[in-house]
Design a protein around this motif. Structure first.
Motif, PDB file in Angstrom:
ATOM      1  N   GLY A 585       0.810  -1.238   0.018  1.00  0.00           N
ATOM      2  CA  GLY A 585       0.042   0.008   0.096  1.00  0.00           C
ATOM      3  C   GLY A 585       0.840   1.124   0.067  1.00  0.00           C
ATOM      4  O   GLY A 585       0.433   2.323   0.871  1.00  0.00           O
ATOM      5  N   GLU A 586       1.784   1.360  -0.678  1.00  0.00           N
ATOM      6  CA  GLU A 586       2.639   2.445  -0.860  1.00  0.00           C
ATOM      7  C   GLU A 586       2.376   3.610  -1.947  1.00  0.00           C
ATOM      8  O   GLU A 586       2.991   4.700  -1.983  1.00  0.00           O
ATOM      9  CB  GLU A 586       4.142   2.110  -1.198  1.00  0.00           C
ATOM     10  N   PHE A 587       1.182   3.139  -2.483  1.00  0.00           N
ATOM     11  CA  PHE A 587       0.793   4.166  -3.681  1.00  0.00           C
ATOM     12  C   PHE A 587      -0.331   5.070  -3.051  1.00  0.00           C
ATOM     13  O   PHE A 587      -0.977   4.552  -2.095  1.00  0.00           O
ATOM     14  CB  PHE A 587       0.275   3.312  -5.027  1.00  0.00           C
ATOM     15  N   LEU A 608      -4.007  11.693  -9.944  1.00  0.00           N
ATOM     16  CA  LEU A 608      -2.783  11.419 -10.290  1.00  0.00           C
ATOM     17  C   LEU A 608      -1.980  10.536  -9.358  1.00  0.00           C
ATOM     18  O   LEU A 608      -1.846  10.759  -8.106  1.00  0.00           O
ATOM     19  CB  LEU A 608      -2.000  12.870 -10.460  1.00  0.00           C
ATOM     20  N   LEU A 609      -1.545   9.576  -9.802  1.00  0.00           N
ATOM     21  CA  LEU A 609      -0.866   8.524  -9.208  1.00  0.00           C
ATOM     22  C   LEU A 609       0.414   8.867  -8.419  1.00  0.00           C
ATOM     23  O   LEU A 609       1.308   9.341  -9.299  1.00  0.00           O
ATOM     24  CB  LEU A 609      -0.880   7.091  -9.750  1.00  0.00           C
ATOM     25  N   ARG A 610       0.573   8.570  -7.155  1.00  0.00           N
ATOM     26  CA  ARG A 610       1.953   8.925  -6.681  1.00  0.00           C
ATOM     27  C   ARG A 610       2.599   7.746  -5.916  1.00  0.00           C
ATOM     28  O   ARG A 610       1.878   6.767  -5.427  1.00  0.00           O
ATOM     29  CB  ARG A 610       1.872  10.037  -5.585  1.00  0.00           C
ATOM     30  N   ALA A 636      -4.169  -4.228 -12.515  1.00  0.00           N
ATOM     31  CA  ALA A 636      -4.500  -4.409 -10.669  1.00  0.00           C
ATOM     32  C   ALA A 636      -4.529  -2.861 -10.199  1.00  0.00           C
ATOM     33  O   ALA A 636      -5.092  -2.283  -9.486  1.00  0.00           O
ATOM     34  CB  ALA A 636      -3.744  -5.235 -10.104  1.00  0.00           C
ATOM     35  N   LEU A 637      -3.188  -2.039 -10.525  1.00  0.00           N
ATOM     36  CA  LEU A 637      -3.217  -0.803 -10.324  1.00  0.00           C
ATOM     37  C   LEU A 637      -4.179   0.070 -10.622  1.00  0.00           C
ATOM     38  O   LEU A 637      -4.401   0.988  -9.730  1.00  0.00           O
ATOM     39  CB  LEU A 637      -1.821  -0.158 -10.446  1.00  0.00           C
ATOM     40  N   GLY A 638      -4.362  -0.055 -11.829  1.00  0.00           N
ATOM     41  CA  GLY A 638      -5.522   0.950 -12.404  1.00  0.00           C
ATOM     42  C   GLY A 638      -7.000   0.660 -11.857  1.00  0.00           C
ATOM     43  O   GLY A 638      -7.772   1.756 -11.642  1.00  0.00           O
ATOM     44  N   ARG A 643     -11.159   2.872  -8.118  1.00  0.00           N
ATOM     45  CA  ARG A 643     -11.939   2.514  -6.558  1.00  0.00           C
ATOM     46  C   ARG A 643     -11.628   3.743  -5.866  1.00  0.00           C
ATOM     47  O   ARG A 643     -12.560   4.145  -5.079  1.00  0.00           O
ATOM     48  CB  ARG A 643     -11.697   1.146  -6.124  1.00  0.00           C
ATOM     49  N   GLU A 644     -10.381   4.118  -5.665  1.00  0.00           N
ATOM     50  CA  GLU A 644      -9.884   4.823  -4.748  1.00  0.00           C
ATOM     51  C   GLU A 644     -10.493   6.356  -5.171  1.00  0.00           C
ATOM     52  O   GLU A 644     -10.861   7.105  -4.140  1.00  0.00           O
ATOM     53  CB  GLU A 644      -8.415   4.892  -4.631  1.00  0.00           C
TER      54      GLU A 644
END
Length: 828
Positions: A585-587, A608-610, A636-638, A643-644
C-alpha cells in the motif's frame, strides 16, 4: 511437443529464468487475504470478483449441489479447453479428462478447506498436455459452497500418437497418475492404448479408455500391480512387472515421465507353460525359439518362427553358433553373460541380434536349462523389441526437440551449452551464445493468422539449420525466439560475421502459399568466459544484448556490455519494488483541480498516481508507470486507482467531477468495463461524475475492440476525454471515430503561448474545433496569468496547472474547494 508461436516480450532481460508473473501464487494470496477471522472459507465475492484482470479468462466457477459438482460460469480460455461454451451444466457433460481434473481438484480443495493445486493430463489431437489446476473453495452468501478453479497449460507436451501407439503386436498404453489430497499417487487412469493392449487385457478398447485401475475389471487392476506402479512414479524411474494369474501371464515394461507412465505389455503365458508342453510350445509357438548346446553354443533346434523372423534357413541355422548372430562389438559382453547363466534366466537387458540380411534387431531373451535329445542345452525364447526401442527413441527425441520446428528445445540447448563450457574452461577457450529474435513477427500473426505464423517459423528453422552446422547447435526457445551455441573457440570477429550473415539469410522474403512474408532478425551475443562462465549467466547476458539490439531498431546484432547488466538490474529492482509497493500500500492519489474559466470555479479534479518509496521518497510516475505497464501490474493498479478515486469523490460536493487516466494496457485486459462498474458500485458515485482520460495510443492497436469498450463506457454515463490532444499524428481522425466529451490541449502548446504565434494558432484551432463539435476543451500546464488570459481569449473552457495548484493529497481537497474563489479572482 507442439508449441504455439504467441509472441513474448521480445528480448527482455531475465526471460530465460522466470516468467514475469506467477498466476498461482497471486490467486493463493488473494484467497488468503480474503479469509476473515472466524470464517472457514472466504466469501466468493471477495475472491472471484474485482481485480482478476486477465486471469478471469482462466477461471471456471463450480457449484456444489448436494454431493455433485456442476459448472456455473467459465472464462474464454476455459471454454476453449472444454470446447464447450455452455454454462449451468453438470460436470459430467464435460469431456472426461477435463471433468476428472476439475472434480479431483475441487474435491481435494473442499476436503482440505484450502486452495489445492493439482496437475491435469488431457489428450488433444494426439498431444498429452499438462495443465495446472488451482481450486479455490469459497462460501456463497446465497448458501452452499462455490469453487473457483484456475486452469493454465504448462509448456511441456508429449506427442505419443506417432511413437508409443505405432503399429505393433505388443500392447502399449499410457497411464496418468491421480494424486490424492495429500499429493501422493493414489490411482491411475488409462489415457490412451492400442488394440494390442485391449487384446491382451481381453476387453474392448472403448471400455478401457479413461478407466481407473482402482475400479477393477482387468489384469492391471490388481492391488500389487497398482502398488508397484505407485513406486515407479515416486522414483520417476522405470521397471518391469510380472502378472501371473491362473490362465494369463503378462510382462509389463514401464517407463515414467513425471505423472505419465508408458506401459508395454508382452504376453509370456506360453513361455511360462513351457514345462507343460515343451514340444507343442516349441514347434508351434509364434515367438522365435531355439535350443543351443550348453557346451559348444551350437544351435541344436530352431522353430519355424525363428526361421521366419531371422531369415536364415533351418539348415543354415543348425550349422551356426550363437556368436554368429551377435554383432562383433558385443561378442565379449555376450560371452561373459553366457558364462553367468544358471538353470533359468532372462536377459535383464536388451541385446542386438543380426538377421540374415545384415540388419540389426533389439531383443529380450528368456531361457531355461533343458535336456534335448540327450544333450545338455538351453531352450531360449526371443522377444523382438525393435519397435519398442524405436518408440522410446522417438519419445527421447521429443523430450529434447521442439514439436513445431524439430529444432532442439531449451532443455537440450542448455545441456549442450553446459557441456561446451565444461570442455572449454580448462583450455581457456571461448564459447559464443547468440540469442535470435525475429523482427515484425507479431505483425505476421496479426495480419495472416497463427497457421501462417507457424509455417513461417518452420521456414525460419530450415534456414537456421542450413547455416548452423557441425558442432554448433541451434534451438527454438519458444515463440519466435531462437538460440545458437558456437563452442569452437570463436573470436568476437567470427561471431560478428556469423551474426551478420545470419541476419541477412533470415531477412530474405518468404513465400508461404503465395503470400510474400517479410521479417527481419535481431541478435544478441555473449562470449565466455568474459561475459559469463555459467550457462545461466551467459544466456542471460546474451538476452540483454538482444534487448539492446531490439531497442536500437532491430535488424542488427549487439555484444553484451556490462552497462546492460547495470540497467537490467535497475529494471529488475524497479519491478520488485513495484510489486512490493502494491502489496504494502505505498501508492497514493493526489488531485489537481480543473478550473472552469467562465464560472471561475473548480469543476473537478484529475487524480494522479503517486508512489512514496520508503527509502527513495517520491518516485516520478514517468519512471514507474512504463515499468508497471510492461509487467502487467498496471491493470491491478488501475483498478485500485478507479476504486480509490471514486470513493474519494463521494466526499466532495455533488457537482465536482473526478478524472482518472487509463493505460492502453487496461484495454487489452478486456475487463475494463467491469472494473469501472465495480468502482462505481463500490463507491456509490454517479457515473456522470466520473471522467476517463485516454491517449491516442489506445487507437493504435485493436481499434475496433477498443472502440467497442469506449462505447460501452459511454453507455454507462461516464465521460471520455482525449489527453495530450494535438501531439499525435492522427488525432483528428480519432475525433471522427469516437464522440469525445472533452479534449485536453497538451502543455507543450500552452507553455509558449505568449512568445510563439504558432502555439496561439494551434490553441485557437483546437478551441474552435471543440466549439464546433460541442466538445469541452481543457488546457494543461497553465503556470502564468498571461497564459490564462490567452486561453480565455481563445475560448478555452477549462484549465489546470500550477497557477491554481499542484496536485495535492486528498486531505487538502476541501481546503482547495473552500479557498479557491478569491485566489482565482486574484490570479485572473
Amino acid at each position: 511437443m507442439v508449441a504455439t508461436n504467441k509472441k513474448k516480450s521480445a528480448g527482455k532481460p531475465g526471460k530465460f529464468n522466470t516468467e514475469m508473473f506467477d498466476d498461482v501464487p497471486v490467486l493463493q494470496r488473494k484467497w488468503k487475504a480474503a479469509l476473515r477471522p472466524g470464517e472457514a472459507l472466504p466469501r466468493y465475492e471477495d475472491v472471484m470478483l474485482g481485480s482478476l484482470g486477465r486471469l478471469a479468462d482462466h477461471i471456471v466457477l463450480l457449484r456444489k449441489d448436494d454431493d455433485a459438482l456442476g459448472l456455473s460460469r467459465s472464462g474464454r480460455y476455459i471454454q476453449q479447453w472444454f470446447n464447450d461454451d455452455r454454462w449451468d451444466i453438470p460436470l459430467s457433460d464435460l469431456p472426461p479428462d477435463c471433468a476428472t481434473a476439475l472434480g479431483e481438484a475441487a474435491s481435494s480443495a473442499l476436503q482440505n478447506g484450502r486452495p489445492y493445486l493439482a496437475s491435469a493430463h488431457c489428450v488433444r489431437d494426439g498431444l498429452v498436455r499438462t495443465y495446472d489446476v488451482l481450486a479455490l473453495p469459497t462460501s456463497s452468501r446465497w448458501g452452499g459452497t462455490l469453487v473457483g478453479a484456475y486452469v493454465n497449460e504448462r509448456d511441456a507436451q508429449y506427442n505419443l500418437l506417432d511413437t508409443i501407439f505405432s503399429a505393433t503386436d505388443e500392447g502399449v498404453l499410457s497411464l496418468a497418475a491421480i494424486r490424492d489430497a495429500a499429493g501422493q499417487p493414489a490411482d491411475f487412469q488409462i489415457v490412451h492404448l492400442n488394440q494390442g493392449a485391449a487384446r491382451l487385457l481381453e476387453q474392448p478398447l472403448a471400455a478401457l479408455l479413461w478407466r481407473r485401475l482402482g475400479a477393477g475389471g482387468n489384469l492391471l487392476c490388481a492391488p500389487d500391480v497398482i502398488r508397484q506402479l505407485r513406486d515407479i512414479v515416486a522414483c520417476d524411474d522405470g521397471g518391469q512387472i510380472e502378472i501371473d494369474r491362473d490362465d494369463r501371464s503378462l510382462r509389463l515394461g514401464v517407463t515414467a515421465f513425471g505423472d505419465m507412465l508408458s506401459l508395454t505389455l508382452s504376453d509370456v503365458t506360453a513361455l511360462k507353460r513351457s514345462e507343460v508342453s515343451f514340444r507343442l510350445l516349441f514347434d508351434n509357438n509364434p515367438m522365435p525359439m531355439w535350443v543351443f548346446d550348453a557346451e559348444t553354443t551350437r544351435f541344436i533346434s530352431v522353430n519355424d518362427a525363428a526361421v521366419q523372423h531371422y531369415g536364415y534357413s533351418r539348415e543354415t541355422f543348425l550349422q551356426m553358433q550363437l556368436r554368429q548372430i551377435w554383432p562383433q562389438d558385443e561378442w565379449a559382453t555376450h560371452s561373459q553373460a553366457l558364462q553367468q547363466v544358471g538353470d533359468v534366466y532372462d536377459s535383464g537387458r536388451d541385446w542386438r541380434h543380426l538377421k540374415a540380411d545384415g540388419s540389426e534387431i533389439h531383443v529380450l531373451t528368456f531361457g531355461r536349462r533343458v535336456a534335448f535329445d540327450g544333450r545338455d542345452g538351453y531352450l531360449v525364447a526371443v522377444v523382438d523389441i525393435t519397435e519398442r526401442r524405436k518408440a522410446e527413441a522417438r519419445i527421447a527425441h521429443m523430450a529434447h526437440h521442439d514439436g513445431l520446428t524439430n529444432l532442439s528445445n531449451r532443455d537440450f540447448f542448455q545441456d549442450r551449452l553446459r557441456l561446451a563450457l565444461e570442455r572449454s574452461q580448462p583450455a581457456g577457450k571461448r564459447v559464443a551464445v547468440l540469442c535470435v529474435d525475429l523482427d515484425l513477427f507479431k505483425n505476421v500473426n496479426d495480419s495472416f493468422g497463427h497457421p501462417i505464423g507457424d509455417r513461417l517459423l518452420k521456414a525460419v528453422a530450415e534456414r537456421l539449420r542450413s547455416e548452423v552446422r557441425g558442432d554448433n547447435l541451434v534451438a527454438r526457445l519458444g515463440g519466435d525466439e531462437f538460440a545458437i551455441v558456437l563452442p569452437a573457440d570463436v573470436s568476437p570477429t567470427e561471431a560478428s560475421d556469423f551474426a551478420d550473415r545470419l541476419i541477412g539469410v533470415l531477412s530474405v522474403g518468404y513465400d508461404i502459399d503465395g503470400i510474400e512474408v517479410i521479417v527481419g532478425a535481431s541478435i544478441g551475443i555473449a562470449l565466455s568466459p568474459g561475459d559469463g562462465a555459467s550457462c545461466e549467466e551467459l544466456m542471460r547476458n546474451a538476452d540483454m544484448a538482444l534487448y539492446q539490439a531490439k531497442s536500437d531498431g532491430g535488424g542488427v546484432h549487439r555484444f553484451f556490455e556490462r552497462e546492460m547488466n547495470r540497467q537490467a538490474q535497475k529494471r529488475r529492482d524497479m519491478e520488485r519494488d513495484l510489486r512490493r509497493a502494491f502489496a504494502h500500500g505505498e501508492f497514493e492519489l493526489h488531485y489537481q483541480p480543473l478550473v472552469d474559466i467562465a464560472a471561475n470555479r473548480i469543476s473537478g479534479f484529475e487524480s494522479l498516481l503517486r508512489w512514496r518509496h520508503p527509502d527513495k521518497g517520491m518516485v516520478s510516475p514517468a519512471e514507474f508507470i512504463p515499468v508497471a505497464e510492461d509487467i502487467g501490474l498496471i491493470v491491478a493498479l488501475g483498478e485500485w486507482v478507479l476504486r480509490e478515486a471514486c470513493s474519494e469523490a463521494m466526499n466532495w460536493p455533488a457537482d465536482i467531477k473526478v478524472a482518472v487516466n487509463l493505460s492502453p494496457v487496461q484495454f487489452r485486459s478486456r475487463h475494463l468495463v467491469q472494473a469501472v462498474i465495480s468502482a462505481l458500485a463500490h463507491s456509490g458515485l454517479s457515473p456522470r461524475r466520473l471522467e476517463l482520460e485516454i491517449t491516442e495510443s489506445v487507437f493504435l492497436a485493436e481499434t475496433e475492440a477498443n472502440l467497442a469498450i469506449l462505447h460501452q463506457l459511454r453507455e454507462l454515463g461516464v465521460s471520455i476525454s482525449m489527453d495530450d490532444f494535438g501531439t499525435g499524428y492522427s488525432s483528428l481522425s480519432y475525433l471522427r471515430s469516437f464522440p469525445f466529451d472533452k479534449i485536453k490541449i497538451d502543455r507543450s502548446f500552452v507553455k509558449d503561448l505568449a512568445q510563439r504565434s504558432d502555439c496561439v494558432a494551434i490553441v485557437r484551432a483546437i478551441s474552435g474545433l471543440g466549439r464546433s463539435l460541442n466538445i469541452t476543451t481543457t488546457a494543461e500546464g497553465v503556470e502564468t496569468t498571461d497564459q490564462l488570459d490567452w486561453l480565455r481569449a481563445e475560448g478555452c473552457n477549462e484549465v489546470q496547472g500550477f497557477l491554481f495548484s499542484a496536485a495535492r493529497p486528498a486531505s487538502e481537497v476541501a481546503a482547495l474547494l473552500s479557498g479557491f474563489g478569491p485566489r482565482a479572482s486574484k490570479a485572473a
